[in-house]
Design a protein around this motif. Structure first.
Motif, PDB file in Angstrom:
ATOM      1  N   TYR A 197       5.481   2.636  -2.855  1.00 51.98           N
ATOM      2  CA  TYR A 197       4.760   3.823  -3.355  1.00 51.98           C
ATOM      3  C   TYR A 197       4.389   4.785  -2.215  1.00 51.98           C
ATOM      4  O   TYR A 197       3.476   5.587  -2.364  1.00 51.98           O
ATOM      5  CB  TYR A 197       3.498   3.389  -4.115  1.00 51.98           C
ATOM      6  CG  TYR A 197       3.813   2.586  -5.362  1.00 51.98           C
ATOM      7  CD1 TYR A 197       4.192   3.219  -6.539  1.00 51.98           C
ATOM      8  CD2 TYR A 197       3.769   1.192  -5.355  1.00 51.98           C
ATOM      9  CE1 TYR A 197       4.508   2.491  -7.685  1.00 51.98           C
ATOM     10  CE2 TYR A 197       4.082   0.451  -6.493  1.00 51.98           C
ATOM     11  CZ  TYR A 197       4.452   1.112  -7.653  1.00 51.98           C
ATOM     12  OH  TYR A 197       4.766   0.392  -8.773  1.00 51.98           O
ATOM     13  N   ASP A 198       5.083   4.714  -1.084  1.00 54.79           N
ATOM     14  CA  ASP A 198       4.670   5.510   0.085  1.00 54.79           C
ATOM     15  C   ASP A 198       4.653   7.015  -0.165  1.00 54.79           C
ATOM     16  O   ASP A 198       3.898   7.737   0.474  1.00 54.79           O
ATOM     17  CB  ASP A 198       5.540   5.182   1.325  1.00 54.79           C
ATOM     18  CG  ASP A 198       7.000   5.619   1.186  1.00 54.79           C
ATOM     19  OD1 ASP A 198       7.492   5.722   0.041  1.00 54.79           O
ATOM     20  OD2 ASP A 198       7.656   5.842   2.219  1.00 54.79           O
ATOM     21  N   TYR A 257      -4.231   2.015   2.856  1.00 56.87           N
ATOM     22  CA  TYR A 257      -4.883   1.793   4.147  1.00 56.87           C
ATOM     23  C   TYR A 257      -4.628   2.951   5.092  1.00 56.87           C
ATOM     24  O   TYR A 257      -3.520   3.493   5.112  1.00 56.87           O
ATOM     25  CB  TYR A 257      -4.352   0.514   4.811  1.00 56.87           C
ATOM     26  CG  TYR A 257      -4.796  -0.748   4.139  1.00 56.87           C
ATOM     27  CD1 TYR A 257      -6.087  -1.232   4.330  1.00 56.87           C
ATOM     28  CD2 TYR A 257      -3.933  -1.448   3.317  1.00 56.87           C
ATOM     29  CE1 TYR A 257      -6.497  -2.399   3.699  1.00 56.87           C
ATOM     30  CE2 TYR A 257      -4.338  -2.611   2.685  1.00 56.87           C
ATOM     31  CZ  TYR A 257      -5.628  -3.085   2.886  1.00 56.87           C
ATOM     32  OH  TYR A 257      -6.039  -4.214   2.257  1.00 56.87           O
ATOM     33  N   GLY A 258      -5.641   3.302   5.868  1.00 50.47           N
ATOM     34  CA  GLY A 258      -5.473   4.266   6.946  1.00 50.47           C
ATOM     35  C   GLY A 258      -5.017   3.524   8.193  1.00 50.47           C
ATOM     36  O   GLY A 258      -5.028   2.285   8.241  1.00 50.47           O
ATOM     37  N   GLU A 259      -4.636   4.293   9.206  1.00 47.94           N
ATOM     38  CA  GLU A 259      -4.076   3.708  10.425  1.00 47.94           C
ATOM     39  C   GLU A 259      -5.023   2.701  11.098  1.00 47.94           C
ATOM     40  O   GLU A 259      -4.595   1.623  11.518  1.00 47.94           O
ATOM     41  CB  GLU A 259      -3.728   4.848  11.397  1.00 47.94           C
ATOM     42  CG  GLU A 259      -3.020   4.362  12.619  1.00 47.94           C
ATOM     43  CD  GLU A 259      -2.487   5.496  13.481  1.00 47.94           C
ATOM     44  OE1 GLU A 259      -2.224   6.592  12.941  1.00 47.94           O
ATOM     45  OE2 GLU A 259      -2.364   5.274  14.696  1.00 47.94           O
ATOM     46  N   ASP A 260      -6.313   3.044  11.206  1.00 49.19           N
ATOM     47  CA  ASP A 260      -7.247   2.151  11.901  1.00 49.19           C
ATOM     48  C   ASP A 260      -7.410   0.827  11.161  1.00 49.19           C
ATOM     49  O   ASP A 260      -7.463  -0.243  11.775  1.00 49.19           O
ATOM     50  CB  ASP A 260      -8.617   2.830  12.052  1.00 49.19           C
ATOM     51  CG  ASP A 260      -8.528   4.023  12.996  1.00 49.19           C
ATOM     52  OD1 ASP A 260      -7.515   4.119  13.731  1.00 49.19           O
ATOM     53  OD2 ASP A 260      -9.447   4.864  12.976  1.00 49.19           O
ATOM     54  N   GLU A 261      -7.481   0.934   9.832  1.00 47.48           N
ATOM     55  CA  GLU A 261      -7.628  -0.301   9.037  1.00 47.48           C
ATOM     56  C   GLU A 261      -6.392  -1.182   9.197  1.00 47.48           C
ATOM     57  O   GLU A 261      -6.495  -2.403   9.340  1.00 47.48           O
ATOM     58  CB  GLU A 261      -7.797   0.058   7.554  1.00 47.48           C
ATOM     59  CG  GLU A 261      -9.088   0.778   7.242  1.00 47.48           C
ATOM     60  CD  GLU A 261      -9.057   1.449   5.881  1.00 47.48           C
ATOM     61  OE1 GLU A 261     -10.111   1.483   5.237  1.00 47.48           O
ATOM     62  OE2 GLU A 261      -7.996   1.951   5.453  1.00 47.48           O
ATOM     63  N   TYR A 311       0.841  -1.194   0.000  1.00 41.81           N
ATOM     64  CA  TYR A 311       0.000   0.000   0.000  1.00 41.81           C
ATOM     65  C   TYR A 311       0.875   1.242   0.000  1.00 41.81           C
ATOM     66  O   TYR A 311       1.865   1.279   0.719  1.00 41.81           O
ATOM     67  CB  TYR A 311      -0.950  -0.031   1.209  1.00 41.81           C
ATOM     68  CG  TYR A 311      -0.225  -0.033   2.537  1.00 41.81           C
ATOM     69  CD1 TYR A 311       0.370  -1.190   3.020  1.00 41.81           C
ATOM     70  CD2 TYR A 311      -0.083   1.142   3.265  1.00 41.81           C
ATOM     71  CE1 TYR A 311       1.082  -1.186   4.199  1.00 41.81           C
ATOM     72  CE2 TYR A 311       0.617   1.148   4.465  1.00 41.81           C
ATOM     73  CZ  TYR A 311       1.192  -0.020   4.911  1.00 41.81           C
ATOM     74  OH  TYR A 311       1.906  -0.013   6.084  1.00 41.81           O
ATOM     75  N   PRO A 312       0.534   2.245  -0.801  1.00 42.39           N
ATOM     76  CA  PRO A 312      -0.443   2.212  -1.878  1.00 42.39           C
ATOM     77  C   PRO A 312      -0.158   1.036  -2.819  1.00 42.39           C
ATOM     78  O   PRO A 312       0.990   0.650  -2.999  1.00 42.39           O
ATOM     79  CB  PRO A 312      -0.232   3.547  -2.603  1.00 42.39           C
ATOM     80  CG  PRO A 312       0.388   4.454  -1.589  1.00 42.39           C
ATOM     81  CD  PRO A 312       1.216   3.568  -0.716  1.00 42.39           C
ATOM     82  N   SER A 313      -1.234   0.526  -3.396  1.00 38.08           N
ATOM     83  CA  SER A 313      -1.128  -0.743  -4.122  1.00 38.08           C
ATOM     84  C   SER A 313      -0.848  -0.592  -5.612  1.00 38.08           C
ATOM     85  O   SER A 313      -1.431   0.259  -6.273  1.00 38.08           O
ATOM     86  CB  SER A 313      -2.437  -1.523  -3.937  1.00 38.08           C
ATOM     87  OG  SER A 313      -2.681  -2.374  -5.035  1.00 38.08           O
ATOM     88  N   ASN A 314       0.027  -1.439  -6.084  1.00 37.50           N
ATOM     89  CA  ASN A 314       0.149  -1.707  -7.491  1.00 37.50           C
ATOM     90  C   ASN A 314      -0.581  -3.031  -7.704  1.00 37.50           C
ATOM     91  O   ASN A 314      -0.151  -4.025  -7.112  1.00 37.50           O
ATOM     92  CB  ASN A 314       1.636  -1.861  -7.866  1.00 37.50           C
ATOM     93  CG  ASN A 314       1.857  -2.287  -9.295  1.00 37.50           C
ATOM     94  OD1 ASN A 314       0.919  -2.384 -10.062  1.00 37.50           O
ATOM     95  ND2 ASN A 314       3.107  -2.552  -9.647  1.00 37.50           N
ATOM     96  N   PRO A 315      -1.706  -3.123  -8.385  1.00 41.75           N
ATOM     97  CA  PRO A 315      -2.193  -2.216  -9.423  1.00 41.75           C
ATOM     98  C   PRO A 315      -3.375  -1.332  -9.057  1.00 41.75           C
ATOM     99  O   PRO A 315      -3.772  -0.515  -9.881  1.00 41.75           O
ATOM    100  CB  PRO A 315      -2.672  -3.204 -10.491  1.00 41.75           C
ATOM    101  CG  PRO A 315      -3.288  -4.315  -9.674  1.00 41.75           C
ATOM    102  CD  PRO A 315      -2.423  -4.417  -8.447  1.00 41.75           C
TER     103      PRO A 315
END
Ligand code: PMP
Ligand code: GLU
Length: 397
Positions: free
Chosen positions: A205-206, A180-184, A171-175
């Protein structure tokens, strides 16, 4: 010559194959719009290149320590601390020839027969192959577009067995571009911790995030999570340095030590000159990173809007990375030149033939209803490519 069973089973990298095909067609004089490569089109920032030139001139052209020089490890430690407050020792860092190599080494030192590794789908093409190559078993957890391509915790729990050893997060994901947010992340990490899983967190991809979102490395969620996480990152995407081949892992000393041993028997150190350049990338000014990310956001806003305006295209709004991942399943069953579109590969071939646009079929990422469009190319090419796609699909009846 009979190849090993291992080599026989190995599939070529689809992302690299499509990129090579588009390049070959261009070289033949065919005007192809290349949306295949997941590679920033920007030049590597000047200050970084200068450090490489200096390294050559000063004769920094010999073997180095296998897992990277201390100065580079310190630069990585500095970046992780400054950006995320994460603290690592040098013995917890290893540098390899790109993050792909880092992930390969990880699979080799961690997985063997009987080991199951959970991969959220859609996934980057190399995860299942690398795990299989090591002898492990990839276990795919499907995620749904309607849920923002996020892991469903109940589904995850159901897939766990005594053989499950690790969970890959990207995350961020390819493709998909989902993040994701912190809680997730905390919820996912709780499940992983309760089952004693290792988290391999590919955060390459941060730095490419949109709409004001910020990145939270899963390792920041507590000492226990940090201990069970191997963070993977590199310079390819954030600093537009794909060809320099520098990636790293941060985490447990024992795992890092094993990766160093493996590297010592395979590639040895990553290129000495690239290491010097990477020090400047991690330690020098970070303005270029922000500038490139802003430009990707501008392109994302344009391409996603345009794609969603094409009848029967449905495109998720990416939160990061530089890929659009539209759902094209409504075209299945339609025909052109007597040929029926049955899946994402047929659709990709149709686009290449009729629109002269190269994209990657979603099937390669585990989702046959989609295609991946990399918008890491100029705005001009993006406009031209989308115009062509729009016109071509009108032919599908
Ligand atoms: N992880 C993901 C999700 C990627 O998209 C890539 C792109 N190549 C990599 C890892 C590897 O990057 P590199 O080897 O260029 O550092
Ligand atoms: N990661 C990029 C992509 O997905 C580059 C190609 C590769 O390494 O697979 O297109």
């Amino acid at each position: 010559m009979k190849l090993s069973a291992r080599a026989d089973k190995l599939r070529p990298s689809a992302t690299l194959a499509i990129t090579a095909k588009a390049k070959a067609l261009k070289a033949e004089g065919i005007d192809i719009v290349g949306f295949g490569a997941g590679e920033p089109d920007f030049d590597t920032p000047e200050n970084i290149k200068e450090e490489a030139v200096r390294a050559i001139k000063e004769g920094f052209t010999k073997y180095t320590a296998v897992g990277g020089i201390d100065e580079l490890k310190n630069a990585i430690i500095h970046r992780l601390k400054e950006d995320y407050g994460l603290k690592y020792e040098k013995s917890e860092i290893t540098v390899s020839c790109g993050a792909k190599h880092t992930l390969y080494n990880l699979s080799q030192v961690l997985f063997e027969e009987e080991d199951e590794v959970i991969i959220p789908s859609p996934y980057w093409v190399s995860y299942p192959e690398q795990i299989t190559l090591a002898g492990g078993t990839p276990i795919i957890i499907e995620t749904e577009e309607e849920n923002g391509f996020k892991i469903d915790l109940d589904k995850l729990k159901k897939l766990l067995t005594p053989k499950t050893k690790a969970l890959i997060l990207n995350y961020p994901s390819n493709p998909t571009g989902a993040t994701y947010g912190e809680d997730e992340l905390r919820e996912i990490a709780n499940v992983a911790m309760n089952s004693g899983l290792l988290i391999i967190s590919d955060e390459i991809y941060d730095k490419i995030l949109y709409d004001g979102l910020t990145h939270t490395p899963v390792a920041t969620l507590g000492e226990d999570v940090k201990k069970s996480t191997i963070l993977v990152n590199g310079v390819s995407k954030s600093y537009s340095m794909t060809g320099w081949r520098i990636g790293f892992a941060a985490g447990d000393k024992g795992i890092i030590g094993a990766m160093n041993n493996l590297q010592g028997q395979s590639t040895s150190n990553p290129v000495s000159i690239s290491q010097k350049a990477a020090i400047e990338a991690f330690q020098g000014p970070q303005d270029e990173v922000k500038r490139m990310s802003k430009e990707f956001e501008r392109r994302k806003n344009y391409i996603v809007k345009r794609l969603n305006e094409i009848p029967d295209f449905r495109c998720f709004n990416p939160q990061g990375a530089f890929y659009a991942f539209p759902n094209i399943s409504k075209f299945f069953g339609r025909k052109y030149n007597g040929k029926e579109i049955r899946n994402s590969l047929d659709f990709t071939e149709f686009l290449l033939e009729e629109a002269k646009v190269a994209v990657v079929p979603g099937a390669e990422f585990g989702s046959d209803n989609h295609i991946r469009i990399s918008y890491a190319t100029s705005m001009e090419e993006i406009k031209k490519g989308v115009d062509r796609i729009e016109k071509a699909v009108e032919k599908l009846k």
